[in-house]
Every structure is written in C-alpha cells, then in structure tokens.
Design a protein around this motif. Structure first.
Motif, mmCIF file in Angstrom:
data_model
loop_
_atom_site.group_PDB
_atom_site.id
_atom_site.type_symbol
_atom_site.label_atom_id
_atom_site.label_comp_id
_atom_site.label_asym_id
_atom_site.label_seq_id
_atom_site.Cartn_x
_atom_site.Cartn_y
_atom_site.Cartn_z
ATOM 1 N N LYS B 16 2.416 -26.267 -35.397
ATOM 2 C CA LYS B 16 3.760 -26.508 -35.937
ATOM 3 C C LYS B 16 4.806 -26.695 -34.838
ATOM 4 C CE LYS B 16 3.113 -23.804 -40.156
ATOM 5 N NZ LYS B 16 3.326 -22.455 -40.712
ATOM 6 N N LEU B 17 4.491 -26.246 -33.612
ATOM 7 C CA LEU B 17 5.454 -26.350 -32.515
ATOM 8 C C LEU B 17 5.607 -27.806 -32.082
ATOM 9 C CD1 LEU B 17 4.288 -23.287 -30.403
ATOM 10 C CD2 LEU B 17 6.307 -23.436 -31.848
ATOM 11 N N PRO B 18 6.790 -28.189 -31.568
ATOM 12 C CA PRO B 18 6.987 -29.586 -31.188
ATOM 13 C C PRO B 18 6.082 -29.976 -30.019
ATOM 14 C CG PRO B 18 8.831 -28.230 -30.452
ATOM 15 C CD PRO B 18 7.982 -27.360 -31.317
ATOM 16 N N SER B 19 5.540 -31.157 -30.076
ATOM 17 C CA SER B 19 4.676 -31.763 -29.046
ATOM 18 C C SER B 19 3.348 -31.032 -28.879
ATOM 19 C CB SER B 19 5.393 -31.875 -27.693
ATOM 20 O OG SER B 19 5.416 -30.633 -27.027
ATOM 21 N N ILE B 20 2.992 -30.139 -29.807
ATOM 22 C CA ILE B 20 1.680 -29.496 -29.778
ATOM 23 C C ILE B 20 0.859 -30.076 -30.928
ATOM 24 C CG2 ILE B 20 0.404 -27.304 -29.865
ATOM 25 C CD1 ILE B 20 2.211 -27.136 -27.547
ATOM 26 N N THR B 24 -4.371 -29.815 -28.875
ATOM 27 C CA THR B 24 -3.726 -28.911 -27.917
ATOM 28 C C THR B 24 -3.658 -27.507 -28.511
ATOM 29 O OG1 THR B 24 -2.375 -30.771 -27.202
ATOM 30 C CG2 THR B 24 -1.699 -28.618 -26.434
#
Lengths: 199, 199
Positions: B16-20, B24
């Motif tokens: 849910k984290l940005p750019s993950i 990853t």
C-alpha cells in the motif's frame, strides 16, 4: 532544520531496508505521517504478527506458521523429489508455475567465499540428512545460473553422488518470449547444447 | 503455494505504500523475516512513536512534536517573512540550503481541479489570517514550477494583493551544474527573462 526525533528515527529505520535510500525513506515516512492513524496501526500489527507467528519449517526451511510448512505437511505432494533452492523467494517463484509437485529444501544462500558463505553456513548437512533418512529418488538443483549458483550446484552434486539418486539441474536456455538475435552468446550456446528431441 | 497468512498480510500492507509494488513488498517482507526480531521491534516502535508523537504545527502546518514547530518557536528566525510551500518535504529541502531564515506555511498541496483540490482544501484561509494578524513584510511563493504550482501562485498573489506586502516567487532558471545546450526552451527562456544585473 533538524527533523522531529520520532520522524528522524523512523526515516533511519526505513533506510535500513534493502533498496530504500534516504530519500525514499523520507518520502515513505511523510506518506505515513499523512495517513490515517488506523493505517499505521494496521502496518504495525502486520509487522508484529509476522515477527511472532512466522517460523521456519524444521524440515525444508521454508516459511511456515507451524513447525512444518504447508508443503511438507501436504499428502498431495510427491515426497520422493526435493527441489533445492537458494531462498524462500525461489520457492514462491517455482510454486507460482504449478509445474512442480515435490518438496523443497531452502539452502539459505549459495557458496560464496567473497561474502564469507561457506558450506557450514548453508543447510547442506540438513539436506544430506534428509536424503539419507528418507526415500528420495531425485534431487533437482534449482540454483541461479550465475558463477556462485553453478559452483554450489557442482559441490552439491559431488556430495550427493554417493546416494545413487538422480541429480538434475533446471534447464538453461532462451527465456520464453525471448529473441535469439538479442540473447547473449552464453545463453544461446547453452540452449544449443541443451537441445531436446521432438520426434 | 498460498503464503502463510501473517506474511501475506504484511506484504499487502507494504504494497500500500507509495512506489512499493508487489514484488518489492515481498522482498522487504522476506528481508524482515530474516532479520533479528529486535530489528523488527525497532521498526515497529519507530512507527508507533511517529504515530503517537508527531503533530502538525498549528501555525505553519509543518511537522512538530509540540503544538508549535521548532521553526515557528525559534527566536532566531525572521518572523516578517513567510515562505509558502506545497508539502513538508519542501520545508526540509529549503532548510537544507541554509539560505532562508524566515518562517514557513505548508499549503498541503496545490490547486488542482482534476484531483479535486480546491482552495478550501488547502491552508489558504489560514495563510490570509496569518498575514492579517502579524507584521509580515514579504511572502515568498516557493511552489513547484509546473502548471498547477504556477496557477496556485497566481491565485495566492491575487488574494494577498490587498495587504500591500512584497510578494515574491523563487527564481526559475538553469539548475546549477546544468548545461545550456541540453536545457529545454522554456527553462532557457525563463533564464533569459529573469537575468540579473552583475555590474
């Protein structure tokens, strides 16, 4: 500006994760800061649950919630074949293919004198014990096709020779969707050497 | 293989984290799995500490441990100048330069009809209140040099006009270490228009 301490500490902790640099860590921390408190609590709880509930399978060293993992416990799996892999992520990758129905053995790395990984630090003794204690017919070496993976495969093949079982290695060749024109010489060479008879 | 539930949930939370992305997230989760329990606890504690201790400054909306942030509280800062920025990360970036000694005002975004950001959802009223209640001599608009940043700057300039204070915008031009040959026309054009007198 010196950042407020709790934020600074969080950025440092995130920065310790692989492939998360200082800038990404800062971006993640500021994103979390803007998130709902509930979302942060969900992340915290999932970390705690993973830390407290995930074990390593005592037989194959895959991830598990019990002492033995789902794969080792399953009656549907062929327990005469063991696929030897480097890491848990390789088990996940092979399982996704649905092409393998045997058991696994996670080595926990490959032999690498440069980074100080010797035979004793890998689960090689445990593999030998498994092979000598149960009725194994085939060992598939599914290690990465690089120098360290290849030399570890050769080392394992030598050690396992005395059990008189089939020892195989996953095929090297052109990746599906690949193009002969753009493949490197080593890959094309291996693909030609490893050709299979169609008719 | 269905992954053990605690691991699967952690991967979903990290995803849910940005750019993950999913891959990853899986790599991070497996890395944490191999880490010491203490390292995971440190990460957990830093998240909890951030969640519970970091507030937003009631005056400038920067991050803070107290009701007012370090910058707003500092007697060394020039409180007649306010630098208006989009996000907290911009405060950090400008503070790193050591070129600015005034106060900040974090808008919390820029006007963007497409993503539903209107004037009411930004801290514009709060900025107007600050300007009318204290002895401000200059407002520096440090918004990103893109369409939305530019139009927000124009909007703010119009609103703040009635206070008869100096309203400035950070310079556009060639970045330090940049090359005229490879800069785009818009940047070179702005650099020529914004030229400064040396002698």
């Amino acid at each position: 500006m010196i950042l407020p301490e709790p934020l600074e500490i969080l950025i440092e902790e995130l920065n310790k994760l692989p492939s998360i640099g200082r800038k990404t860590a800062q971006r993640l921390a500021l994103h979390l800061l803007k998130s709902q408190k509930e979302d942060i609590s969900n992340l915290v709880n999932s970390l705690i649950s993973m830390r407290d509930n995930i074990k390593i399978c005592s037989k194959c060293f895959n991830v598990s919630v019990d002492d033995e993992c789902e794969i080792c416990k399953s009656p549907k799996r062929d327990n005469s074949v063991i696929c030897v892999v480097e890491e848990v992520s390789d088990v996940i990758a092979i399982e996704k293919t649905n092409e393998f129905n045997g058991l696994y053995h996670v080595l926990g790395g490959v032999l690498s004198p440069l980074s100080g990984k010797d035979a004793a630090s890998l689960k090689i003794d445990e593999l030998v014990k498994r092979v000598s204690n149960s009725n194994i017919k085939e060992i598939i070496l599914a290690l990465n096709p690089d120098t360290e993976g290849e030399s570890t495969a050769l080392y394992l093949a030598k050690i396992l020779k005395r059990f008189n079982i089939k020892i195989t290695r996953i095929a090297r060749g052109l990746p599906i969707g690949g193009d002969i024109e753009f493949a490197d010489e080593a890959t094309i060479g291996r693909a030609v050497l490893g050709r299979i008879i169609l008719e």
